[in-house]
Design a protein around this motif. Structure first.
Motif, PDB file in Angstrom:
ATOM      1  N   LEU A   1       0.841  -1.188   0.000  1.00 35.52           N
ATOM      2  CA  LEU A   1       0.000   0.000   0.000  1.00 35.52           C
ATOM      3  C   LEU A   1       0.875   1.236   0.000  1.00 35.52           C
ATOM      4  N   TRP A   2       0.259   2.358  -0.283  1.00 38.02           N
ATOM      5  CA  TRP A   2       0.927   3.638  -0.178  1.00 38.02           C
ATOM      6  C   TRP A   2      -0.111   4.718  -0.032  1.00 38.02           C
ATOM      7  N   LEU A   3       0.322   5.869   0.472  1.00 37.16           N
ATOM      8  CA  LEU A   3      -0.545   7.035   0.636  1.00 37.16           C
ATOM      9  C   LEU A   3      -0.129   8.100  -0.365  1.00 37.16           C
ATOM     10  N   SER A   4      -1.109   8.826  -0.872  1.00 34.42           N
ATOM     11  CA  SER A   4      -0.815   9.972  -1.731  1.00 34.42           C
ATOM     12  C   SER A   4      -1.668  11.145  -1.258  1.00 34.42           C
ATOM     13  N   ALA A   5      -1.128  12.332  -1.422  1.00 31.86           N
ATOM     14  CA  ALA A   5      -1.834  13.541  -0.983  1.00 31.86           C
ATOM     15  C   ALA A   5      -3.027  13.811  -1.891  1.00 31.86           C
ATOM     16  N   SER A   6      -4.084  14.356  -1.289  1.00 29.09           N
ATOM     17  CA  SER A   6      -5.252  14.786  -2.051  1.00 29.09           C
ATOM     18  C   SER A   6      -5.726  16.112  -1.473  1.00 29.09           C
ATOM     19  N   ARG A   7      -6.692  16.700  -2.100  1.00 29.79           N
ATOM     20  CA  ARG A   7      -7.233  17.967  -1.619  1.00 29.79           C
ATOM     21  C   ARG A   7      -7.806  17.867  -0.216  1.00 29.79           C
ATOM     22  N   ARG A  51      -5.078   9.801   0.208  1.00 28.31           N
ATOM     23  CA  ARG A  51      -5.740   8.660  -0.425  1.00 28.31           C
ATOM     24  C   ARG A  51      -4.901   7.429  -0.101  1.00 28.31           C
ATOM     25  N   LEU A  52      -5.565   6.333   0.210  1.00 24.77           N
ATOM     26  CA  LEU A  52      -4.901   5.066   0.478  1.00 24.77           C
ATOM     27  C   LEU A  52      -4.989   4.223  -0.791  1.00 24.77           C
ATOM     28  N   HIS A  53      -3.851   3.760  -1.271  1.00 26.01           N
ATOM     29  CA  HIS A  53      -3.793   2.888  -2.447  1.00 26.01           C
ATOM     30  C   HIS A  53      -3.477   1.486  -1.958  1.00 26.01           C
ATOM     31  N   LEU A  54      -4.382   0.564  -2.194  1.00 23.23           N
ATOM     32  CA  LEU A  54      -4.221  -0.824  -1.775  1.00 23.23           C
ATOM     33  C   LEU A  54      -4.541  -1.696  -2.982  1.00 23.23           C
ATOM     34  N   ASP A  99      -5.202  -2.468  -6.526  1.00 21.68           N
ATOM     35  CA  ASP A  99      -5.738  -1.607  -7.582  1.00 21.68           C
ATOM     36  C   ASP A  99      -6.843  -0.694  -7.073  1.00 21.68           C
ATOM     37  N   GLU A 100      -7.072  -0.687  -5.775  1.00 20.94           N
ATOM     38  CA  GLU A 100      -8.147   0.102  -5.186  1.00 20.94           C
ATOM     39  C   GLU A 100      -7.596   1.389  -4.577  1.00 20.94           C
ATOM     40  N   VAL A 101      -8.347   2.479  -4.752  1.00 21.19           N
ATOM     41  CA  VAL A 101      -7.995   3.752  -4.129  1.00 21.19           C
ATOM     42  C   VAL A 101      -9.112   4.112  -3.168  1.00 21.19           C
ATOM     43  N   ILE A 102      -8.738   4.350  -1.903  1.00 24.54           N
ATOM     44  CA  ILE A 102      -9.713   4.685  -0.872  1.00 24.54           C
ATOM     45  C   ILE A 102      -9.409   6.113  -0.409  1.00 24.54           C
ATOM     46  N   GLY A 147      -6.127   6.067  18.841  1.00 25.34           N
ATOM     47  CA  GLY A 147      -6.512   7.164  17.976  1.00 25.34           C
ATOM     48  C   GLY A 147      -7.800   6.846  17.246  1.00 25.34           C
ATOM     49  N   ILE A 148      -8.131   7.721  16.292  1.00 28.50           N
ATOM     50  CA  ILE A 148      -9.318   7.541  15.465  1.00 28.50           C
ATOM     51  C   ILE A 148      -8.860   7.416  14.015  1.00 28.50           C
ATOM     52  N   LEU A 149      -9.244   6.324  13.375  1.00 25.95           N
ATOM     53  CA  LEU A 149      -8.934   6.088  11.970  1.00 25.95           C
ATOM     54  C   LEU A 149     -10.194   6.371  11.170  1.00 25.95           C
ATOM     55  N   THR A 150     -10.096   7.271  10.194  1.00 21.81           N
ATOM     56  CA  THR A 150     -11.231   7.606   9.346  1.00 21.81           C
ATOM     57  C   THR A 150     -10.905   7.188   7.924  1.00 21.81           C
ATOM     58  N   ILE A 151     -11.739   6.296   7.382  1.00 19.29           N
ATOM     59  CA  ILE A 151     -11.567   5.810   6.021  1.00 19.29           C
ATOM     60  C   ILE A 151     -12.884   6.014   5.289  1.00 19.29           C
ATOM     61  N   ALA A 152     -12.818   6.774   4.203  1.00 21.10           N
ATOM     62  CA  ALA A 152     -14.001   7.049   3.377  1.00 21.10           C
ATOM     63  C   ALA A 152     -15.170   7.543   4.218  1.00 21.10           C
ATOM     64  N   GLY A 153     -14.874   8.430   5.173  1.00 21.55           N
ATOM     65  CA  GLY A 153     -15.925   9.046   5.979  1.00 21.55           C
ATOM     66  C   GLY A 153     -16.370   8.258   7.193  1.00 21.55           C
ATOM     67  N   GLN A 154     -15.914   7.028   7.366  1.00 23.12           N
ATOM     68  CA  GLN A 154     -16.294   6.224   8.526  1.00 23.12           C
ATOM     69  C   GLN A 154     -15.161   6.231   9.542  1.00 23.12           C
ATOM     70  N   SER A 155     -15.453   6.675  10.765  1.00 17.57           N
ATOM     71  CA  SER A 155     -14.449   6.769  11.822  1.00 17.57           C
ATOM     72  C   SER A 155     -14.555   5.590  12.772  1.00 17.57           C
ATOM     73  N   GLU A 156     -13.405   5.059  13.152  1.00 16.99           N
ATOM     74  CA  GLU A 156     -13.330   3.935  14.079  1.00 16.99           C
ATOM     75  C   GLU A 156     -12.231   4.204  15.095  1.00 16.99           C
ATOM     76  N   PRO A 157     -12.510   3.979  16.387  1.00 16.11           N
ATOM     77  CA  PRO A 157     -11.437   4.078  17.370  1.00 16.11           C
ATOM     78  C   PRO A 157     -10.500   2.884  17.208  1.00 16.11           C
ATOM     79  N   VAL A 158      -9.207   3.120  17.350  1.00 16.05           N
ATOM     80  CA  VAL A 158      -8.212   2.052  17.244  1.00 16.05           C
ATOM     81  C   VAL A 158      -7.233   2.154  18.407  1.00 16.05           C
ATOM     82  N   ARG A 159      -6.727   0.994  18.803  1.00 14.69           N
ATOM     83  CA  ARG A 159      -5.648   0.924  19.786  1.00 14.69           C
ATOM     84  C   ARG A 159      -4.529   0.143  19.116  1.00 14.69           C
ATOM     85  N   PHE A 160      -3.284   0.484  19.423  1.00 12.36           N
ATOM     86  CA  PHE A 160      -2.173  -0.192  18.769  1.00 12.36           C
ATOM     87  C   PHE A 160      -0.957  -0.237  19.675  1.00 12.36           C
TER      88      PHE A 160
END
Length: 167
Positions: free
Chosen positions: A14-20, A24-27, A29-32, A45-58
């Protein structure tokens, strides 16, 4: 830069690219998009992917990341592209154990000349009040220790150099 993780025996690149709107998360052939992470503490922390937020512990333990999200705990293994490249070389190519984060050396458990196996504890570090064991990336001989106990270091600093020579 591409990053690779192994989850349950399957490698994901995967990789991240900047957007406005952040990143964007590239996994595969999918871009999220958009993707964001807001850190609340040293291990949550809080992980937000495509507008959905989830609390995470790591917890980060060397190349292992223990991630708890949506009631499940997963262990991800970060596959360092430099280590992968080095492992593909033969001969006396030195290998290194790098700092996964900035911190301070708590204890060193090996000495130059020691023979180590993959996974052997090389040293314990502390970062943000979290102790982490730095382990040997593969079998080899401890060639050089680049830090001393109670010494600080930066992210990605070379902590220990190993050699396959004589192993």
């Amino acid at each position: 830069m591409y990053h690779s993780f192994e989850v349950d025996g399957v490698d994901y690149t995967l990789w991240l690219s900047a957007s406005r709107h952040g990143y964007r998360l590239h996994l595969r052939d999918e871009v999220i998009a958009p993707v964001a992470f807001t850190q609340r503490s040293d291990s949550s922390g809080i992980l937000t992917i495509a507008g959905q937020s989830e609390p995470v512990r790591f917890v980060i333990d060397g190349e292992l990341i223990h991630l708890h999200i949506r009631g499940r705990t997963r262990t991800l293994r970060y596959i360092d592209p430099l280590r992968t490249h080095a492992a593909g070389n033969s001969g006396t190519c030195p290998l290194v154990a790098r700092a996964p984060m900035p911190g301070m050396v708590v204890a060193i458990t090996v000495s130059p000349g020691d023979s180590v196996s993959a996974g052997t504890a090389l040293m314990m570090i502390e970062s943000m009040k979290l102790e982490t064991i730095i382990r040997s990336p593969q079998d080899g001989i401890v060639e050089r220790i680049h830090v001393k106990e109670n010494e600080s270091f930066e992210h990605d600093a070379v902590l220990v150099t190993l050699s396959k020579e004589g192993f």
